[in-house]
Design a protein around this motif. Structure first.
Motif, PDB file in Angstrom:
ATOM      1  N   ASN A   1       3.716  10.014  -9.919  1.00 45.60           N
ATOM      2  CA  ASN A   1       2.950  10.401 -11.122  1.00 45.60           C
ATOM      3  C   ASN A   1       2.461  11.848 -11.014  1.00 45.60           C
ATOM      4  O   ASN A   1       2.524  12.607 -11.989  1.00 45.60           O
ATOM      5  CB  ASN A   1       1.771   9.449 -11.338  1.00 45.60           C
ATOM      6  N   ARG A   2       1.970  12.235  -9.845  1.00 44.49           N
ATOM      7  CA  ARG A   2       1.540  13.622  -9.637  1.00 44.49           C
ATOM      8  C   ARG A   2       2.723  14.580  -9.765  1.00 44.49           C
ATOM      9  O   ARG A   2       2.619  15.654 -10.359  1.00 44.49           O
ATOM     10  CB  ARG A   2       0.900  13.789  -8.254  1.00 44.49           C
TER      11      ARG A   2
ATOM     12  N   ASN B   1      12.039   7.815  -3.048  1.00 44.87           N
ATOM     13  CA  ASN B   1      11.192   7.240  -2.000  1.00 44.87           C
ATOM     14  C   ASN B   1      10.329   6.110  -2.565  1.00 44.87           C
ATOM     15  O   ASN B   1      10.157   5.065  -1.938  1.00 44.87           O
ATOM     16  CB  ASN B   1      10.317   8.326  -1.373  1.00 44.87           C
ATOM     17  N   GLN B   2       9.818   6.316  -3.772  1.00 49.23           N
ATOM     18  CA  GLN B   2       8.985   5.287  -4.396  1.00 49.23           C
ATOM     19  C   GLN B   2       9.800   4.019  -4.661  1.00 49.23           C
ATOM     20  O   GLN B   2       9.343   2.913  -4.411  1.00 49.23           O
ATOM     21  CB  GLN B   2       8.383   5.825  -5.702  1.00 49.23           C
ATOM     22  N   LYS B   3      11.026   4.155  -5.136  1.00 50.35           N
ATOM     23  CA  LYS B   3      11.884   2.991  -5.383  1.00 50.35           C
ATOM     24  C   LYS B   3      12.195   2.255  -4.091  1.00 50.35           C
ATOM     25  O   LYS B   3      12.193   1.023  -4.036  1.00 50.35           O
ATOM     26  CB  LYS B   3      13.174   3.428  -6.077  1.00 50.35           C
ATOM     27  N   GLN B   4      12.457   3.020  -3.019  1.00 44.00           N
ATOM     28  CA  GLN B   4      12.759   2.404  -1.732  1.00 44.00           C
ATOM     29  C   GLN B   4      11.538   1.641  -1.198  1.00 44.00           C
ATOM     30  O   GLN B   4      11.667   0.512  -0.726  1.00 44.00           O
ATOM     31  CB  GLN B   4      13.193   3.459  -0.721  1.00 44.00           C
ATOM     32  N   LEU B   5      10.365   2.253  -1.289  1.00 44.97           N
ATOM     33  CA  LEU B   5       9.157   1.589  -0.789  1.00 44.97           C
ATOM     34  C   LEU B   5       8.796   0.376  -1.642  1.00 44.97           C
ATOM     35  O   LEU B   5       8.280  -0.620  -1.122  1.00 44.97           O
ATOM     36  CB  LEU B   5       7.995   2.583  -0.723  1.00 44.97           C
TER      37      LEU B   5
ATOM     38  N   ALA C   1       0.835  -1.211   0.000  1.00 43.05           N
ATOM     39  CA  ALA C   1       0.000   0.000   0.000  1.00 43.05           C
ATOM     40  C   ALA C   1       0.866   1.257   0.000  1.00 43.05           C
ATOM     41  O   ALA C   1       0.579   2.219  -0.732  1.00 43.05           O
ATOM     42  CB  ALA C   1      -0.932  -0.014   1.209  1.00 43.05           C
ATOM     43  N   LYS C   2       1.936   1.257   0.808  1.00 45.20           N
ATOM     44  CA  LYS C   2       2.836   2.410   0.838  1.00 45.20           C
ATOM     45  C   LYS C   2       3.524   2.604  -0.507  1.00 45.20           C
ATOM     46  O   LYS C   2       3.691   3.731  -0.974  1.00 45.20           O
ATOM     47  CB  LYS C   2       3.879   2.237   1.941  1.00 45.20           C
ATOM     48  N   ALA C   3       3.913   1.505  -1.144  1.00 48.46           N
ATOM     49  CA  ALA C   3       4.579   1.600  -2.451  1.00 48.46           C
ATOM     50  C   ALA C   3       3.613   2.113  -3.512  1.00 48.46           C
ATOM     51  O   ALA C   3       4.001   2.916  -4.376  1.00 48.46           O
ATOM     52  CB  ALA C   3       5.144   0.231  -2.854  1.00 48.46           C
ATOM     53  N   GLU C   4       2.360   1.677  -3.458  1.00 50.42           N
ATOM     54  CA  GLU C   4       1.365   2.158  -4.423  1.00 50.42           C
ATOM     55  C   GLU C   4       1.097   3.653  -4.237  1.00 50.42           C
ATOM     56  O   GLU C   4       0.956   4.389  -5.219  1.00 50.42           O
ATOM     57  CB  GLU C   4       0.072   1.352  -4.290  1.00 50.42           C
ATOM     58  N   LEU C   5       1.018   4.110  -2.983  1.00 53.05           N
ATOM     59  CA  LEU C   5       0.827   5.538  -2.727  1.00 53.05           C
ATOM     60  C   LEU C   5       2.022   6.332  -3.249  1.00 53.05           C
ATOM     61  O   LEU C   5       1.860   7.392  -3.868  1.00 53.05           O
ATOM     62  CB  LEU C   5       0.627   5.804  -1.232  1.00 53.05           C
TER      63      LEU C   5
END
Length: 187
Positions: A57-58, A79-83, A47-51
């Motif tokens: 994207n935003r 942050n997205q890559k880490q999550l 869920a954190k990675a999807e957020l």
């Protein structure tokens, strides 16, 4: 492969078993709880990675409109890559927990005859404990010492892979009524 208390023994010593028959059951409750915890952690990490992916994207749109700095976009992307990596690690932990849960059911690896239980009901076992043994009834292997003459006659052919027929008999049998194939000649 796991430790715990033996909660069931599902065979009689000397009986025949099939591959996959459950021989022993180890208390699965701690492993089920760990699998549940790992599944929840994997769900949370996903869920954190999807957020984080939505935020990236935003941020791409905002960066295109020059509404955010490149640095801020880079932080969100990082942050997205880490999550995402954390989510994959959590999923791997869940898979390992599920695997350990399956090991609480000790199954026969082959068809054969099972020996006696070396560990009895209620005992605590660890991964190194020998619980019982199962021997195959399909093929029976016999080892024997041969004399020099036999080695010279059969050894060279066996080393080449040529089949050699061997006849054997048990102590209470007359002659050599059982025929077999020589698998290998040791040094």
């Amino acid at each position: 492969r796991v430790s715990g208390f033996i909660t069931a023994i599902n065979f009689k010593p000397g009986s025949q078993v099939k591959k996959g028959d459950v021989l022993f059951v180890i208390d699965a409750r701690p492993y089920q709880a760990e699998a549940n915890r790992a599944e929840a952690a994997a769900g949370s990490a996903r869920a954190k990675a999807e957020l984080a992916k939505l935020e990236v994207n935003r941020a791409e749109k905002l960066l295109g409109d020059k509404a955010i700095a490149q640095r801020e976009y880079d932080e969100r992307a990082s942050n997205q890559k880490q999550l995402d990596a954390d989510a994959r690690a959590s999923q791997a932990q869940y898979e390992a927990a599920k695997l350990n849960l399956t090991y609480t059911r000790v199954v026969s690896p082959i068809d054969g005859r099972v020996s006696k239980a070396e560990i009895t009901l209620g005992n605590l076992v660890d991964a190194s404990a020998v619980l019982t043994s199962v021997v195959s009834l399909d093929k029976i292997y016999a080892s024997f010492d041969g004399d020099e003459d036999t080695y010279l006659r059969v050894g060279a052919a066996a080393h080449k892979g040529d089949p050699a027929i061997v006849k054997i008999g048990l102590a209470n049998e007359a002659g050599f009524p059982h025929e077999g194939k020589l698998e290998f000649v040791d040094n």
